[in-house]
Structures are given as structure tokens and as C-alpha cells.
Motif scaffolding. Structure first.
Motif, PDB file in Angstrom:
ATOM      1  N   PRO A  62     -99.950 -37.768  17.748  1.00  0.00           N
ATOM      2  CA  PRO A  62     -99.265 -36.473  17.703  1.00  0.00           C
ATOM      3  C   PRO A  62     -98.722 -36.195  16.310  1.00  0.00           C
ATOM      4  CG  PRO A  62     -98.469 -37.834  19.537  1.00  0.00           C
ATOM      5  CD  PRO A  62     -99.246 -38.728  18.619  1.00  0.00           C
ATOM      6  N   LEU A  63     -98.986 -34.994  15.814  1.00  0.00           N
ATOM      7  CA  LEU A  63     -98.495 -34.577  14.509  1.00  0.00           C
ATOM      8  C   LEU A  63     -97.730 -33.274  14.681  1.00  0.00           C
ATOM      9  CD1 LEU A  63     -98.628 -35.418  11.493  1.00  0.00           C
ATOM     10  CD2 LEU A  63    -100.563 -33.841  11.252  1.00  0.00           C
ATOM     11  N   HIS A  64     -96.438 -33.288  14.343  1.00  0.00           N
ATOM     12  CA  HIS A  64     -95.574 -32.116  14.473  1.00  0.00           C
ATOM     13  C   HIS A  64     -95.625 -31.349  13.158  1.00  0.00           C
ATOM     14  CE1 HIS A  64     -93.025 -33.637  18.058  1.00  0.00           C
ATOM     15  NE2 HIS A  64     -94.140 -34.345  17.984  1.00  0.00           N
ATOM     16  N   ILE A  65     -96.144 -30.132  13.208  1.00  0.00           N
ATOM     17  CA  ILE A  65     -96.373 -29.353  11.990  1.00  0.00           C
ATOM     18  C   ILE A  65     -95.407 -28.177  11.924  1.00  0.00           C
ATOM     19  CG2 ILE A  65     -98.066 -28.016  10.677  1.00  0.00           C
ATOM     20  CD1 ILE A  65    -100.242 -29.661  12.101  1.00  0.00           C
ATOM     21  N   PHE A  66     -94.787 -28.010  10.761  1.00  0.00           N
ATOM     22  CA  PHE A  66     -93.872 -26.899  10.515  1.00  0.00           C
ATOM     23  C   PHE A  66     -94.485 -26.053   9.398  1.00  0.00           C
ATOM     24  CE2 PHE A  66     -91.591 -30.578  12.027  1.00  0.00           C
ATOM     25  CZ  PHE A  66     -90.786 -30.067  13.045  1.00  0.00           C
ATOM     26  N   ASN A  67     -95.021 -24.908   9.794  1.00  0.00           N
ATOM     27  CA  ASN A  67     -95.772 -24.061   8.869  1.00  0.00           C
ATOM     28  C   ASN A  67     -95.379 -22.621   9.145  1.00  0.00           C
ATOM     29  OD1 ASN A  67     -97.594 -23.064   7.040  1.00  0.00           O
ATOM     30  ND2 ASN A  67     -99.411 -23.919   8.027  1.00  0.00           N
ATOM     31  N   PRO A  76     -97.274 -26.528  -1.312  1.00  0.00           N
ATOM     32  CA  PRO A  76     -97.145 -27.984  -1.227  1.00  0.00           C
ATOM     33  C   PRO A  76     -96.765 -28.407   0.187  1.00  0.00           C
ATOM     34  CG  PRO A  76     -95.199 -27.055  -2.238  1.00  0.00           C
ATOM     35  CD  PRO A  76     -96.164 -25.920  -2.062  1.00  0.00           C
ATOM     36  N   ALA A  77     -96.834 -29.714   0.440  1.00  0.00           N
ATOM     37  CA  ALA A  77     -96.540 -30.215   1.786  1.00  0.00           C
ATOM     38  C   ALA A  77     -95.852 -31.565   1.712  1.00  0.00           C
ATOM     39  CB  ALA A  77     -97.831 -30.340   2.602  1.00  0.00           C
ATOM     40  N   ILE A  78     -95.107 -31.859   2.764  1.00  0.00           N
ATOM     41  CA  ILE A  78     -94.478 -33.170   2.924  1.00  0.00           C
ATOM     42  C   ILE A  78     -94.921 -33.751   4.260  1.00  0.00           C
ATOM     43  CG2 ILE A  78     -92.297 -34.343   3.427  1.00  0.00           C
ATOM     44  CD1 ILE A  78     -90.960 -32.712   1.305  1.00  0.00           C
ATOM     45  N   LEU A  79     -95.388 -34.996   4.223  1.00  0.00           N
ATOM     46  CA  LEU A  79     -95.604 -35.758   5.447  1.00  0.00           C
ATOM     47  C   LEU A  79     -94.352 -36.581   5.687  1.00  0.00           C
ATOM     48  CD1 LEU A  79     -97.336 -36.763   7.822  1.00  0.00           C
ATOM     49  CD2 LEU A  79     -98.097 -38.628   6.327  1.00  0.00           C
ATOM     50  N   HIS A  80     -93.684 -36.326   6.798  1.00  0.00           N
ATOM     51  CA  HIS A  80     -92.449 -37.020   7.147  1.00  0.00           C
ATOM     52  C   HIS A  80     -92.757 -38.156   8.124  1.00  0.00           C
ATOM     53  CE1 HIS A  80     -88.994 -37.503  10.000  1.00  0.00           C
ATOM     54  NE2 HIS A  80     -88.368 -37.692   8.858  1.00  0.00           N
ATOM     55  N   ALA A 102     -88.235 -27.257   5.392  1.00  0.00           N
ATOM     56  CA  ALA A 102     -89.523 -26.671   5.014  1.00  0.00           C
ATOM     57  C   ALA A 102     -89.480 -25.156   5.128  1.00  0.00           C
ATOM     58  CB  ALA A 102     -90.632 -27.247   5.889  1.00  0.00           C
ATOM     59  N   GLU A 103     -88.888 -24.661   6.206  1.00  0.00           N
ATOM     60  CA  GLU A 103     -88.798 -23.218   6.398  1.00  0.00           C
ATOM     61  C   GLU A 103     -87.941 -22.571   5.318  1.00  0.00           C
ATOM     62  OE1 GLU A 103     -87.481 -22.495  10.368  1.00  0.00           O
ATOM     63  OE2 GLU A 103     -89.391 -23.105  11.280  1.00  0.00           O
ATOM     64  N   ALA A 104     -86.853 -23.220   4.945  1.00  0.00           N
ATOM     65  CA  ALA A 104     -85.937 -22.649   3.959  1.00  0.00           C
ATOM     66  C   ALA A 104     -86.508 -22.700   2.549  1.00  0.00           C
ATOM     67  CB  ALA A 104     -84.598 -23.388   4.003  1.00  0.00           C
ATOM     68  N   MET A 105     -87.270 -23.751   2.242  1.00  0.00           N
ATOM     69  CA  MET A 105     -87.733 -23.961   0.874  1.00  0.00           C
ATOM     70  C   MET A 105     -89.169 -23.517   0.635  1.00  0.00           C
ATOM     71  SD  MET A 105     -85.923 -27.698   0.205  1.00  0.00           S
ATOM     72  CE  MET A 105     -86.502 -27.827  -1.494  1.00  0.00           C
ATOM     73  N   GLY A 106     -89.914 -23.219   1.710  1.00  0.00           N
ATOM     74  CA  GLY A 106     -91.238 -22.656   1.542  1.00  0.00           C
ATOM     75  C   GLY A 106     -92.377 -23.636   1.375  1.00  0.00           C
ATOM     76  N   VAL A 108     -94.942 -26.675   3.539  1.00  0.00           N
ATOM     77  CA  VAL A 108     -95.428 -27.105   4.849  1.00  0.00           C
ATOM     78  C   VAL A 108     -94.932 -28.524   5.089  1.00  0.00           C
ATOM     79  CG1 VAL A 108     -97.458 -27.545   6.280  1.00  0.00           C
ATOM     80  CG2 VAL A 108     -97.482 -25.666   4.616  1.00  0.00           C
ATOM     81  N   ALA A 109     -94.491 -28.805   6.307  1.00  0.00           N
ATOM     82  CA  ALA A 109     -94.083 -30.162   6.651  1.00  0.00           C
ATOM     83  C   ALA A 109     -94.814 -30.610   7.911  1.00  0.00           C
ATOM     84  CB  ALA A 109     -92.572 -30.250   6.864  1.00  0.00           C
TER      85      ALA A 109
END
Length: 315
Positions: A62-67, A76-80, A102-106, A108-109
Motif C-alpha cells: 500500500p502506498l498513500h499518495i498526497f497529490n 518534486p516529491a518526497i517518499l515518507h 505537501a499540500e501547503a508547500m506544493g 507530491v508526497a
């Protein structure tokens, strides 16, 4: 001798709702349930949960994506990678941490729900994390991600897995990371045991103890002998060579059990020519940033935000 008097007074309340863990096989189900039920204040981001293929026949991950804005690209993106001693925790925690950020700074996480030990020993959790970064790179265009600006971030056990993942990415050579952000990372399987290199009386009394640390490393190790080239993937402190790793940010409390191993890792990174930034917070125990109102926690969050902006080239 106790170190309680050294704890920042604004952090002391965390001891009331997050007692020292006394981990054992019998207690683990209760600890997992308690950690899952813990609520943290603050904004909540809702993830898009994808099931991605595991590696080498392993179960889907499972991968939880915030986009928040898939149409904006490339970003850019961060894998947490979540914490929990390798034996507890879920990616759900990201909904109150990296997701809102991620939402505040723009950017993808994504947060990976890797399999836990002892049910899945090394290298299962590490390979799940590798599957996640591999999938993000492969789907970068669809997700609106710049594959040259992906950073891995984790706290505690997640920080240890993030460091392991950076080593795996370097060693396999299939892709590259723009940085690694390690928040009080769990790096050395020897800490707290018979082979421990650190005998500091000022660390590890509260929240995360030597006994719990050894339980978790034993759970992750399974029957692995630490006698092959993957030893740094298991316990990053064992890596023979840290050259070629991406720019690194490390943060840890001065009273945290992981202080010595983290500072040693920082020294070795710098010696290997890796750009590294390190913050040690006075009066801070493990997981001190859970007391969000404490000034030292706010400082750590400001430092983290600045590091994310620099590594992701958001400014």
C-alpha cells in the motif's frame, strides 16, 4: 541517576501520554493497537491509496499518495517512511505529517506501508520501500513528478529505513535520490546490546530504551547474519562506504538513545564527501516533536521545512 531534569520543561508532558515502551512478543499486539489509536492534533490530508507491486513476488504494497494538484507539473516529491521500531506503525500517520506539509508547500508526497517485523524480517521491509521509490520513478509522468527531485524522509525506524533505501538506490544504480532527510534515525543494530559502541549515561532513559531497541532489531534481523554486502541495508551504520549518497539532513535530540549513532553517521557522511546538515536539540528526548507547542519542537519543524525547501528546490 536520572536525566529527567535535563528534559526541556515544555516536552515533559509527552511522558504522560507516551510512556516508555516495554516491548516484547506478548506486548507487541497491544502496543500496535495503542499506536494505531493515537491521535495527533493538526490538519489532516486524505491520501489516494494505491496498491503497488511488491518486488520479487512479494505481496502488493500500500502506498498513500498526497497529490493535491495532479495537473501541475513537474513537481518534486518526497517518499515518507513511517516510524515504529520496524515492528509498529502504519502509513496512516502521514495524513497528519507529510500529507498536510505537501499540500501547503506544493510537492507530491507518498508514504509506504511496508511490512513489519517480526512477521516480515530483513530484507522484506527494505524491499517494500524500494518498490515504492521504484514505482514513483516509473509513474513520474502520470503523477506530475520530476524524477530528478525525489527525496526520501523518515523518522526513527523510518529514518533508518530511509538511510537503508538511499544505500540500496546507490548500490543498485537504477535511479538517484535528490536527498535524504533522517529524523532521529534508527541506524545501528548494536545500540543497547552487548556490542554497543556507546555508553552515554545521558541518552535513552525515556520513550525509546535500550531494551526496546534490541527487541526491534532482533525482530527485524531474523536469521540474517550481517555477513554480506547487504549489511548496510539492514543496519546503515554497518555500511563500509558512505560515498555517493545524496545530500543528507539529520535531526536528533540531545537525550535521544540514537544521538551517538546519528552523530557518528553524520561524521562519516562528511568524511565521505556527502553534503550533510545536522541539528541536535537540547533537552529533547526521542519523539520530542510530538509536543508541537514546545519551542524546541517548533524550531525543529522550521529547520525541517527549510531543509525540504532546499532539497526540493522549492524556493
Amino acid at each position: 541517576m536520572t536525566t529527567r531534569h535535563l528534559i526541556d520543561p515544555e516536552i515533559v508532558p509527552v511522558l504522560d501520554f507516551l510512556p516508555d515502551l516495554d516491548l516484547s512478543h506478548d506486548a507487541l499486539p497491544i502496543m500496535r493497537a495503542g499506536m494505531a489509536a493515537m491521535d495527533r492534533p493538526g490538519p489532516v490530508a486524505i491520501p489516494d491509496i494505491r496498491m503497488i507491486p511488491g518486488r520479487d513476488g512479494a505481496p502488493d504494497v500500500p502506498l498513500h499518495i498526497f497529490n493535491a494538484d495532479p495537473a501541475a507539473r513537474p513537481r518534486p516529491a518526497i517518499l515518507h517512511i513511517h516510524g515504529g521500531g520496524m515492528v509498529m506503525g502504519t502509513a496512516d500517520a502521514a495524513s497528519r505529517s507529510i500529507g498536510p506539509m505537501a499540500e501547503a508547500m506544493g510537492f507530491v508526497a507518498a508514504s509506504v506501508d511496508y511490512r513489519l517485523a517480526p512477521e516480515t524480517a530483513f530484507p522484506g521491509p527494505q524491499e517494500d520501500c524500494y518498490a515504492a521509490i521504484e514505482w514513483l520513478v516509473a509513474h513520474a509522468d502520470t503523477l506530475g513528478i520530476d524524477p530528478q527531485r525525489i527525496v526520501v524522509l523518515g523518522e526513527s525506524a523510518g529514518g533508518g529505513l530511509a538511510a537503508a533505501l538511499a544505500l540500496m538506490v546507490r548500490d543498485r544504480g537504477d535511479m538517484a535520490l535528490a536527498g535524504q532527510i533522517l529524523i532521529y534515525p534508527m541506524l545501528d543494530h548494536r545500540t543497547g546490546g552487548a556490542e554497543c559502541r556507546w555508553q552515554s549515561a545521558g541518552t535513552g532513559e525515556f520513550i525509546w530504551t535500550r531494551a526496546s531497541n534490541q527487541f526491534c532489531w532482533d525482530a527485524l534481523r531474523g536469521d540474517y547474519g550481517c555477513d554480506d554486502a547487504r549489511k548496510g541495508w539492514f543496519s546503515p551504520a554497518l555500511a563500509d562506504d558512505l560515498a555517493g549518497l545524496p545530500p543528507t539532513y539529520v535531526a536528533v535530540g540531545a537525550l535521544d538513545l540514537f544521538l551517538d549513532e546519528d552523530l557518528d553517521f553524520v561524521r562519516r557522511l562528511a568524511g565521505a564527501g556527502v553534503p550533510v546538515e545536522c541539528h541536535v536539540y537540547p533537552g529533547a528526548i526521542h519523539a520530542f516533536d510530538m509536543v508541537a507547542t514546545a519551542r524546541v519542537a517548533q524550531q525543529s519543524r522550521n529547520d525541517l521545512t527549510g531543509a525540504i525547501r532546499r532539497m526540493l528546490a522549492l524556493d
